[in-house]
Write a protein that holds these residues in place. Structure first.
Motif, PDB file in Angstrom:
ATOM      1  N   PRO A   1      16.888   3.195  13.091  1.00  0.00           N
ATOM      2  CA  PRO A   1      16.073   4.419  12.970  1.00  0.00           C
ATOM      3  C   PRO A   1      15.278   4.456  11.673  1.00  0.00           C
ATOM      4  N   PHE A   2      14.088   5.009  11.774  1.00  0.00           N
ATOM      5  CA  PHE A   2      13.180   5.165  10.633  1.00  0.00           C
ATOM      6  C   PHE A   2      13.787   6.092   9.591  1.00  0.00           C
ATOM      7  N   GLN A   3      13.502   5.805   8.302  1.00  0.00           N
ATOM      8  CA  GLN A   3      13.886   6.690   7.207  1.00  0.00           C
ATOM      9  C   GLN A   3      12.673   6.885   6.301  1.00  0.00           C
ATOM     10  N   PRO A   4      12.381   8.139   5.894  1.00  0.00           N
ATOM     11  CA  PRO A   4      11.255   8.370   4.971  1.00  0.00           C
ATOM     12  C   PRO A   4      11.498   7.689   3.630  1.00  0.00           C
ATOM     13  N   VAL A   5      10.431   7.240   2.982  1.00  0.00           N
ATOM     14  CA  VAL A   5      10.500   6.614   1.663  1.00  0.00           C
ATOM     15  C   VAL A   5       9.268   7.033   0.871  1.00  0.00           C
ATOM     16  N   ALA A   6       9.465   7.384  -0.395  1.00  0.00           N
ATOM     17  CA  ALA A   6       8.340   7.663  -1.292  1.00  0.00           C
ATOM     18  C   ALA A   6       7.973   6.372  -2.008  1.00  0.00           C
ATOM     19  N   ASP A   7       6.842   5.769  -1.664  1.00  0.00           N
ATOM     20  CA  ASP A   7       6.583   4.387  -2.055  1.00  0.00           C
ATOM     21  C   ASP A   7       6.400   4.173  -3.559  1.00  0.00           C
ATOM     22  N   ARG A   8       6.047   5.189  -4.324  1.00  0.00           N
ATOM     23  CA  ARG A   8       5.815   4.987  -5.756  1.00  0.00           C
ATOM     24  C   ARG A   8       7.060   5.229  -6.596  1.00  0.00           C
ATOM     25  N   GLN A   9       8.192   5.542  -5.949  1.00  0.00           N
ATOM     26  CA  GLN A   9       9.391   5.920  -6.691  1.00  0.00           C
ATOM     27  C   GLN A   9      10.627   5.183  -6.199  1.00  0.00           C
TER      28      GLN A   9
ATOM     29  N   CYS B   1      -0.326  -1.376   0.355  1.00  0.00           N
ATOM     30  CA  CYS B   1       0.034  -0.026  -0.079  1.00  0.00           C
ATOM     31  C   CYS B   1       0.021   0.074  -1.602  1.00  0.00           C
ATOM     32  N   GLY B   2       0.538  -0.959  -2.266  1.00  0.00           N
ATOM     33  CA  GLY B   2       0.529  -0.943  -3.724  1.00  0.00           C
ATOM     34  C   GLY B   2      -0.884  -0.891  -4.284  1.00  0.00           C
ATOM     35  N   MET B   3      -1.761  -1.724  -3.762  1.00  0.00           N
ATOM     36  CA  MET B   3      -3.133  -1.764  -4.253  1.00  0.00           C
ATOM     37  C   MET B   3      -3.848  -0.438  -3.993  1.00  0.00           C
ATOM     38  N   ALA B   4      -3.755   0.056  -2.755  1.00  0.00           N
ATOM     39  CA  ALA B   4      -4.501   1.271  -2.391  1.00  0.00           C
ATOM     40  C   ALA B   4      -3.903   2.515  -3.034  1.00  0.00           C
ATOM     41  N   ASN B   5      -2.596   2.708  -2.887  1.00  0.00           N
ATOM     42  CA  ASN B   5      -1.992   3.937  -3.391  1.00  0.00           C
ATOM     43  C   ASN B   5      -1.839   3.928  -4.903  1.00  0.00           C
ATOM     44  N   GLY B   6      -1.692   2.735  -5.498  1.00  0.00           N
ATOM     45  CA  GLY B   6      -1.673   2.667  -6.956  1.00  0.00           C
ATOM     46  C   GLY B   6      -3.014   3.078  -7.539  1.00  0.00           C
ATOM     47  N   ALA B   7      -4.094   2.578  -6.932  1.00  0.00           N
ATOM     48  CA  ALA B   7      -5.432   2.959  -7.389  1.00  0.00           C
ATOM     49  C   ALA B   7      -5.686   4.441  -7.161  1.00  0.00           C
ATOM     50  N   PHE B   8      -5.304   4.938  -5.982  1.00  0.00           N
ATOM     51  CA  PHE B   8      -5.538   6.351  -5.654  1.00  0.00           C
ATOM     52  C   PHE B   8      -4.725   7.260  -6.576  1.00  0.00           C
ATOM     53  N   GLY B   9      -3.445   6.969  -6.762  1.00  0.00           N
ATOM     54  CA  GLY B   9      -2.593   7.832  -7.564  1.00  0.00           C
ATOM     55  C   GLY B   9      -3.029   7.931  -9.012  1.00  0.00           C
ATOM     56  N   THR B  10      -3.599   6.844  -9.545  1.00  0.00           N
ATOM     57  CA  THR B  10      -4.017   6.836 -10.948  1.00  0.00           C
ATOM     58  C   THR B  10      -5.433   7.361 -11.151  1.00  0.00           C
TER      59      THR B  10
ATOM     60  N   MET C   1     -13.771   2.471  -2.003  1.00  0.00           N
ATOM     61  CA  MET C   1     -14.085   1.150  -1.477  1.00  0.00           C
ATOM     62  C   MET C   1     -12.835   0.262  -1.540  1.00  0.00           C
ATOM     63  N   VAL C   2     -12.064   0.429  -2.615  1.00  0.00           N
ATOM     64  CA  VAL C   2     -10.829  -0.351  -2.767  1.00  0.00           C
ATOM     65  C   VAL C   2      -9.804   0.063  -1.725  1.00  0.00           C
ATOM     66  N   THR C   3      -9.559   1.371  -1.589  1.00  0.00           N
ATOM     67  CA  THR C   3      -8.553   1.810  -0.624  1.00  0.00           C
ATOM     68  C   THR C   3      -8.947   1.426   0.797  1.00  0.00           C
ATOM     69  N   ALA C   4     -10.223   1.583   1.140  1.00  0.00           N
ATOM     70  CA  ALA C   4     -10.677   1.251   2.495  1.00  0.00           C
ATOM     71  C   ALA C   4     -10.519  -0.243   2.768  1.00  0.00           C
ATOM     72  N   THR C   5     -10.815  -1.075   1.781  1.00  0.00           N
ATOM     73  CA  THR C   5     -10.719  -2.525   1.962  1.00  0.00           C
ATOM     74  C   THR C   5      -9.294  -2.952   2.263  1.00  0.00           C
ATOM     75  N   PHE C   6      -8.333  -2.460   1.494  1.00  0.00           N
ATOM     76  CA  PHE C   6      -6.952  -2.917   1.678  1.00  0.00           C
ATOM     77  C   PHE C   6      -6.306  -2.304   2.914  1.00  0.00           C
ATOM     78  N   HIS C   7      -6.662  -1.089   3.260  1.00  0.00           N
ATOM     79  CA  HIS C   7      -6.135  -0.524   4.499  1.00  0.00           C
ATOM     80  C   HIS C   7      -6.725  -1.239   5.712  1.00  0.00           C
ATOM     81  N   ALA C   8      -8.009  -1.555   5.666  1.00  0.00           N
ATOM     82  CA  ALA C   8      -8.623  -2.286   6.778  1.00  0.00           C
ATOM     83  C   ALA C   8      -8.014  -3.672   6.913  1.00  0.00           C
ATOM     84  N   THR C   9      -7.748  -4.327   5.794  1.00  0.00           N
ATOM     85  CA  THR C   9      -7.120  -5.649   5.823  1.00  0.00           C
ATOM     86  C   THR C   9      -5.752  -5.598   6.481  1.00  0.00           C
ATOM     87  N   LEU C  10      -4.958  -4.589   6.131  1.00  0.00           N
ATOM     88  CA  LEU C  10      -3.635  -4.441   6.737  1.00  0.00           C
ATOM     89  C   LEU C  10      -3.743  -4.207   8.243  1.00  0.00           C
ATOM     90  N   GLY C  11      -4.642  -3.315   8.663  1.00  0.00           N
ATOM     91  CA  GLY C  11      -4.792  -3.047  10.080  1.00  0.00           C
ATOM     92  C   GLY C  11      -5.188  -4.286  10.864  1.00  0.00           C
TER      93      GLY C  11
END
Length: 441
Positions: free
Chosen positions: A387-395, A209-218, A357-367
């Motif tokens: 029980p599940f609780q929502p979390v905003a991963d970048r904050q 998530c850090g690799m994919a969403n960090g790249a996407f967010g920036t 390509m970066v986001t797809a690679t790391f999401h596929a690896t996780l799956g």
């Protein structure tokens, strides 16, 4: 009544903080591209933010212990305000990387102090409600800050000044409070070995998530700019991804309470990888196709980290939530710092669409990893899950983890003041080697 007023004041302070943060993050990426910063420099701006945020999460508690909550918060908000104004006065790629790191440090510290006050007000009965409202406000305010760029634009001084006003106004609720100082801030309690023993899937999910969403967010704003979108288009592009990502947390979180959470992780990461691959193949120009793909990405990618935290907590022993979630926070921060730099290099070598390509690679690896782990270990029964609780991963900060209602067991198991802690070996002996707890997921 006073407690209610204090909660709403803190929610307002957090909303102003997140509004300015959402605007600043998107603004720097787009304005940097307009100023012809290199892709590597733009990626390192994101790396600087993440490195500063993690550093602030670790060291701000020591500052607060020395000067107190109100003074520390005022310092963080003031430096954050100065930083965004210096972004306007010093338009330089190296300067922006350094300033972004300082901004991340101050943002983490300010957020932790607001969360500390909320923790002081919350009790076991209200903690879940307060946490849910807090997360919803943060997501909404951050998205509104991004949308604001569609009004302010990126040229000139106005967007920077709007962000600065938001930051400086965020300190008013804490500066005007007459309530006593809250308890000391929490430093992140880290135990990476415990995290991996408890759930290898959660550890890999945090890094992915850090690799994919960090790249996407920036760098996704840079991709939108290169594909011909203007400031308004980029702002709405990100707003759609963020809104659908926030909305998706609830149904997928509830689904993960009923079935093996790893199935949910496989489905979400697989769909996010598919969206990334389709974006690489289609490489859409500005238009409805890009909006659809970004919306689908946000819908699939944003809930992954929160589901992974819940999955790790299912297998955690009582009292270990903070250590495990703190370890995930560190791994997430590492990915958020590395991801933008790696993606910028690939985008420079291939094409801006190389980001996906970066986001797809790391999401596929996780799956794939989650699928392999399912073959090795069965899931916890639904009735025994937290029980599940929502979390905003970048904050997420250490104080966010304390506010999370799933941390209640940590407080319940804490030793009473004046009494020696129970040895770990004795706890394990009394528990009798619980098969679910003692083996990795």
């Amino acid at each position: 009544m006073a407690s209610v007023i204090k909660i709403y004041a803190l929610f307002l302070g957090s909303a102003l903080l997140m509004f300015g943060g959402g605007l600043q993050g998107l603004l720097l990426s787009v304005r940097g591209a307009e100023e012809s910063f290199s892709l590597l420099a733009l990626g390192l701006i994101g790396t600087g933010w993440s490195a500063g945020f993690v550093t602030g999460s670790l060291f701000v508690p020591f500052i607060v212990r020395k000067v107190g909550h109100i003074r520390a918060f005022s310092v963080m908000a003031a430096i954050g305000t100065i930083t965004i104004l210096l972004n306007l006065l010093w338009i330089n790629d190296i300067g922006w990387i350094l300033l972004r790191a300082l901004s991340g440090f101050c943002f983490a510290g300010a957020a932790m102090i607001v969360e500390s006050w909320l923790n002081e007000v919350a009790d076991n009965k209200s903690r879940g409600t307060i946490f849910s409202i807090y997360v919803a406000i943060n997501m909404t305010a951050s998205t509104m800050g991004q949308i604001a760029m569609s009004i302010t634009g990126t040229a000139g001084y106005i967007p920077f000044v709007v962000g600065a006003i938001s930051f400086i106004c965020a300190l008013l609720p804490t500066a005007l409070t007459s309530s006593p100082q809250p308890r000391p801030l929490q430093s992140a309690r880290l135990d990476l070995k415990l995290l991996y023993r408890t759930s290898p899937v959660a550890a890999i999910a945090a890094f992915s998530c850090g690799m994919a969403n960090g790249a996407f967010g920036t760098l996704a704003p840079v991709y939108g700019y290169e594909q011909g979108l203007d400031a308004r288009g980029i702002a709405f592009l990100f707003a759609i991804a963020a809104i659908l990502g926030a909305v998706a947390q609830v149904p997928f979180g509830r689904l993960s309470d009923r079935i093996d959470r790893r199935l949910v992780l496989i489905g979400l990461s697989g769909f996010a990888a598919l969206v990334g691959a389709l974006t690489v193949i289609i490489n859409p120009e500005a238009g409805w196709g890009m909006y659809v793909l970004f919306a689908a990405y946000g819908f699939a990618a944003n809930p992954i980290y929160a589901v992974a935290v819940a999955h790790a907590n299912d297998f955690a022993r009582d009292g270990d939530f903070a250590k495990i979630a703190g370890g995930m926070l560190l791994i997430l921060g590492l990915g958020l710092a590395i991801g933008p730099a790696v993606a910028s290099l690939i985008m420079g070598a291939w094409h801006p669409v190389g980001l996906f390509m970066v986001t797809a690679t790391f999401h596929a690896t996780l799956g794939l990893f989650a699928y392999l782990r399912m073959r090795l270990r069965k899931s916890v029964d639904a009735a025994e899950r937290t029980p599940f609780q929502p979390v905003a991963d970048r904050q997420v900060t250490p104080e966010t983890l304390v506010l999370d209602p799933r941390a209640d067991s940590d407080a319940e198991d804490a030793p009473v003041a004046g009494e020696p802690p129970v040895p770990e070996e004795l706890i394990e002996t009394v528990e009798g080697g619980n098969d679910v707890q003692d083996k990795p997921v």
